[in-house]
Motif scaffolding. Structure first.
Motif, PDB file in Angstrom:
ATOM      1  N   TRP A  48     -46.590  53.556  44.523  1.00  0.00           N
ATOM      2  CA  TRP A  48     -46.788  52.466  43.573  1.00  0.00           C
ATOM      3  C   TRP A  48     -46.454  51.124  44.220  1.00  0.00           C
ATOM      4  N   ALA A  49     -45.343  51.059  44.942  1.00  0.00           N
ATOM      5  CA  ALA A  49     -44.951  49.803  45.584  1.00  0.00           C
ATOM      6  C   ALA A  49     -46.014  49.337  46.576  1.00  0.00           C
ATOM      7  N   LEU A  50     -46.666  50.289  47.240  1.00  0.00           N
ATOM      8  CA  LEU A  50     -47.685  49.928  48.227  1.00  0.00           C
ATOM      9  C   LEU A  50     -48.939  49.336  47.595  1.00  0.00           C
ATOM     10  N   VAL A  51     -49.070  49.448  46.272  1.00  0.00           N
ATOM     11  CA  VAL A  51     -50.198  48.816  45.586  1.00  0.00           C
ATOM     12  C   VAL A  51     -50.116  47.293  45.719  1.00  0.00           C
ATOM     13  N   GLY A  52     -48.885  46.762  45.729  1.00  0.00           N
ATOM     14  CA  GLY A  52     -48.730  45.316  45.771  1.00  0.00           C
ATOM     15  C   GLY A  52     -48.016  44.774  46.995  1.00  0.00           C
ATOM     16  N   PHE A  53     -47.450  45.664  47.817  1.00  0.00           N
ATOM     17  CA  PHE A  53     -46.707  45.213  48.996  1.00  0.00           C
ATOM     18  C   PHE A  53     -47.174  45.985  50.223  1.00  0.00           C
ATOM     19  N   LEU A  96     -34.363  40.813  58.354  1.00  0.00           N
ATOM     20  CA  LEU A  96     -35.305  40.387  59.392  1.00  0.00           C
ATOM     21  C   LEU A  96     -36.704  40.932  59.131  1.00  0.00           C
ATOM     22  N   VAL A  97     -36.790  42.213  58.764  1.00  0.00           N
ATOM     23  CA  VAL A  97     -38.095  42.805  58.471  1.00  0.00           C
ATOM     24  C   VAL A  97     -38.762  42.067  57.312  1.00  0.00           C
ATOM     25  N   THR A  98     -37.994  41.744  56.292  1.00  0.00           N
ATOM     26  CA  THR A  98     -38.538  41.038  55.136  1.00  0.00           C
ATOM     27  C   THR A  98     -39.049  39.658  55.527  1.00  0.00           C
ATOM     28  N   VAL A  99     -38.251  38.925  56.302  1.00  0.00           N
ATOM     29  CA  VAL A  99     -38.622  37.563  56.703  1.00  0.00           C
ATOM     30  C   VAL A  99     -39.904  37.552  57.529  1.00  0.00           C
ATOM     31  N   PHE A 100     -40.038  38.505  58.443  1.00  0.00           N
ATOM     32  CA  PHE A 100     -41.214  38.532  59.311  1.00  0.00           C
ATOM     33  C   PHE A 100     -42.444  39.139  58.622  1.00  0.00           C
ATOM     34  N   ALA A 101     -42.219  40.070  57.682  1.00  0.00           N
ATOM     35  CA  ALA A 101     -43.352  40.762  57.067  1.00  0.00           C
ATOM     36  C   ALA A 101     -43.981  39.978  55.920  1.00  0.00           C
ATOM     37  N   LEU A 102     -43.181  39.282  55.143  1.00  0.00           N
ATOM     38  CA  LEU A 102     -43.708  38.590  53.961  1.00  0.00           C
ATOM     39  C   LEU A 102     -44.837  37.606  54.278  1.00  0.00           C
ATOM     40  N   PRO A 103     -44.723  36.782  55.327  1.00  0.00           N
ATOM     41  CA  PRO A 103     -45.820  35.848  55.593  1.00  0.00           C
ATOM     42  C   PRO A 103     -47.082  36.517  56.135  1.00  0.00           C
ATOM     43  N   VAL A 104     -46.943  37.741  56.649  1.00  0.00           N
ATOM     44  CA  VAL A 104     -48.068  38.406  57.314  1.00  0.00           C
ATOM     45  C   VAL A 104     -48.815  39.346  56.371  1.00  0.00           C
ATOM     46  N   GLU A 105     -48.074  40.126  55.607  1.00  0.00           N
ATOM     47  CA  GLU A 105     -48.702  41.104  54.724  1.00  0.00           C
ATOM     48  C   GLU A 105     -48.952  40.490  53.350  1.00  0.00           C
ATOM     49  N   PRO A 106     -50.123  40.749  52.777  1.00  0.00           N
ATOM     50  CA  PRO A 106     -50.417  40.193  51.448  1.00  0.00           C
ATOM     51  C   PRO A 106     -49.524  40.818  50.382  1.00  0.00           C
ATOM     52  N   VAL A 107     -49.148  40.022  49.410  1.00  0.00           N
ATOM     53  CA  VAL A 107     -48.302  40.471  48.310  1.00  0.00           C
ATOM     54  C   VAL A 107     -49.024  40.254  46.997  1.00  0.00           C
ATOM     55  N   HIS A 108     -49.171  41.337  46.245  1.00  0.00           N
ATOM     56  CA  HIS A 108     -49.792  41.275  44.921  1.00  0.00           C
ATOM     57  C   HIS A 108     -48.866  42.001  43.947  1.00  0.00           C
ATOM     58  N   PRO A 109     -47.868  41.312  43.417  1.00  0.00           N
ATOM     59  CA  PRO A 109     -46.843  41.970  42.594  1.00  0.00           C
ATOM     60  C   PRO A 109     -47.337  42.376  41.208  1.00  0.00           C
ATOM     61  N   THR A 110     -48.147  43.428  41.164  1.00  0.00           N
ATOM     62  CA  THR A 110     -48.586  43.962  39.881  1.00  0.00           C
ATOM     63  C   THR A 110     -47.405  44.651  39.184  1.00  0.00           C
ATOM     64  N   ASP A 111     -47.583  44.962  37.919  1.00  0.00           N
ATOM     65  CA  ASP A 111     -46.513  45.628  37.177  1.00  0.00           C
ATOM     66  C   ASP A 111     -46.124  46.942  37.838  1.00  0.00           C
ATOM     67  N   ALA A 167     -46.524  47.860  40.980  1.00  0.00           N
ATOM     68  CA  ALA A 167     -45.893  47.632  42.277  1.00  0.00           C
ATOM     69  C   ALA A 167     -44.442  47.196  42.120  1.00  0.00           C
ATOM     70  N   VAL A 168     -44.180  46.341  41.138  1.00  0.00           N
ATOM     71  CA  VAL A 168     -42.813  45.869  40.909  1.00  0.00           C
ATOM     72  C   VAL A 168     -41.922  47.009  40.433  1.00  0.00           C
ATOM     73  N   VAL A 169     -42.441  47.841  39.532  1.00  0.00           N
ATOM     74  CA  VAL A 169     -41.665  48.990  39.058  1.00  0.00           C
ATOM     75  C   VAL A 169     -41.360  49.939  40.204  1.00  0.00           C
ATOM     76  N   GLY A 170     -42.359  50.216  41.034  1.00  0.00           N
ATOM     77  CA  GLY A 170     -42.142  51.088  42.184  1.00  0.00           C
ATOM     78  C   GLY A 170     -41.112  50.520  43.140  1.00  0.00           C
ATOM     79  N   MET A 171     -41.202  49.217  43.420  1.00  0.00           N
ATOM     80  CA  MET A 171     -40.249  48.583  44.321  1.00  0.00           C
ATOM     81  C   MET A 171     -38.837  48.642  43.753  1.00  0.00           C
ATOM     82  N   ALA A 172     -38.697  48.338  42.465  1.00  0.00           N
ATOM     83  CA  ALA A 172     -37.375  48.377  41.839  1.00  0.00           C
ATOM     84  C   ALA A 172     -36.779  49.777  41.913  1.00  0.00           C
ATOM     85  N   TYR A 173     -37.630  50.780  41.734  1.00  0.00           N
ATOM     86  CA  TYR A 173     -37.123  52.157  41.743  1.00  0.00           C
ATOM     87  C   TYR A 173     -36.635  52.565  43.129  1.00  0.00           C
TER      88      TYR A 173
END
Length: 298
Positions: free
Chosen positions: A38-43, A204-219, A221-227
């Motif tokens: 689920w998280a990979l849907v938006g991250f 470090l992974v977050t800082v370098f990955a966020l600008p490169v990988e597209p982020v689409h925080p759907t509901d 994806a956010v639930v999956g990430m939180a879990y």
């Protein structure tokens, strides 16, 4: 996941409550692969790994500060670094990368090898000599998973399979070391320090990955990430370790045998997947092998 823990004097809960906590831990871990999908849907995979580690580390740090837990002794840090590398960084990243090409049902069967791998690593660390039954069951389980993956990939293992097998190995090392450390400190503190130690890497992974990988925080994806951040990487361990402390390793391990099959169920109900008819067969054989190794070790 199979980990060893020793009961600590501070954990004075009843056997019934301990059984419930251990069972809840198993159920919580069984949702990890679907939640990651689920998280990979938006991250992206690197972003998902970094963010989950960052959030889990901040939660764990807050818990350690609130409980005023002292910094572990120098002798514990090599083991904590292994826990951090295997459980807080390696397994989350490798399993996330695998889910880009593998289904959750397929991954559940391969990850079902984790208890066997953990037991094997643990025997190396402790210097024990398991019986022939242990190695026969472990070997059969490994051959079953290998045959299943080759059958599913038409004779050649896929890149996703490579990620999953690597994830099993690094996580087994982390679990084995965590089980050893849990005889010296409460189990929840072992995983808490593990994710806290991994915080710089996660950041470090977050800082370098966020600008490169597209982020689409759907509901979803956010639930999956939180879990996966709050439960898979920290909260589930708290319930699991505390339950194990109350009812003991053998009984808790028997509860964990249901985890791969539960994940197969969630893959159908939550992901809409149609697992191969061989998936539950392979999972049942692996579970039987794990049960045999547990009896042999006991």
């Amino acid at each position: 996941m199979t980990v060893q823990n020793s009961a600590t004097p501070s954990l004075t809960i009843s056997v019934r409550s301990g059984t419930l906590l251990a069972a809840l831990g198993v159920v919580s871990f069984s949702f990890s692969l679907p939640a990651t999908a689920w998280a990979l849907v938006g991250f992206g995979p690197w972003t998902a790994t970094g963010v989950r580690g960052l959030l889990a580390g901040l939660v764990a740090a807050a818990c350690l500060l609130a409980a005023r837990v002292p910094v572990p002794g120098r002798q514990h840090w090599p083991g904590l670094l292994t826990v951090a590398a295997g459980c807080a960084v390696g397994f989350p990243l490798l399993s996330t990368l695998a889910l880009q090409t593998s289904t959750t049902a397929h991954s559940a069967v391969v990850i079902g090898m984790l208890p066997l791998a953990t037991a094997a690593v643990s025997t190396v660390l402790t210097g024990r000599r398991p019986s022939r039954l242990f190695w026969a069951a472990a070997g059969l389980g490994a051959l079953t998973v290998a045959a299943f993956t080759l059958q599913q990939s038409h004779g050649l293992p896929t890149l996703g399979d490579g990620y999953l097998f690597a994830a099993v190995l690094v996580c087994a090392a982390g679990y084995a070391q965590g089980g050893r450390l849990a005889s010296h400190m409460p189990g929840w503190q072992v995983i808490a320090w593990g994710v806290v130690v991994a915080l710089p890497v996660s950041a470090l992974v977050t800082v370098f990955a966020l600008p490169v990988e597209p982020v689409h925080p759907t509901d979803r994806a956010v639930v999956g990430m939180a879990y996966i951040a709050a439960v898979s990487q920290f909260g589930g361990f708290v319930m699991w370790y505390r339950g194990m402390a109350a009812i003991g390793v053998p009984k808790a391990s028997q509860l964990q045998l249901a985890q791969p099959l539960l994940t197969l169920v969630w893959s159908v109900l939550l992901m809409g997947e149609q697992p191969s008819p061989l998936a539950p067969v392979a999972a049942l054989i692996v579970l039987g092998c794990i049960a045999a190794t547990q009896r042999a070790r006991g």
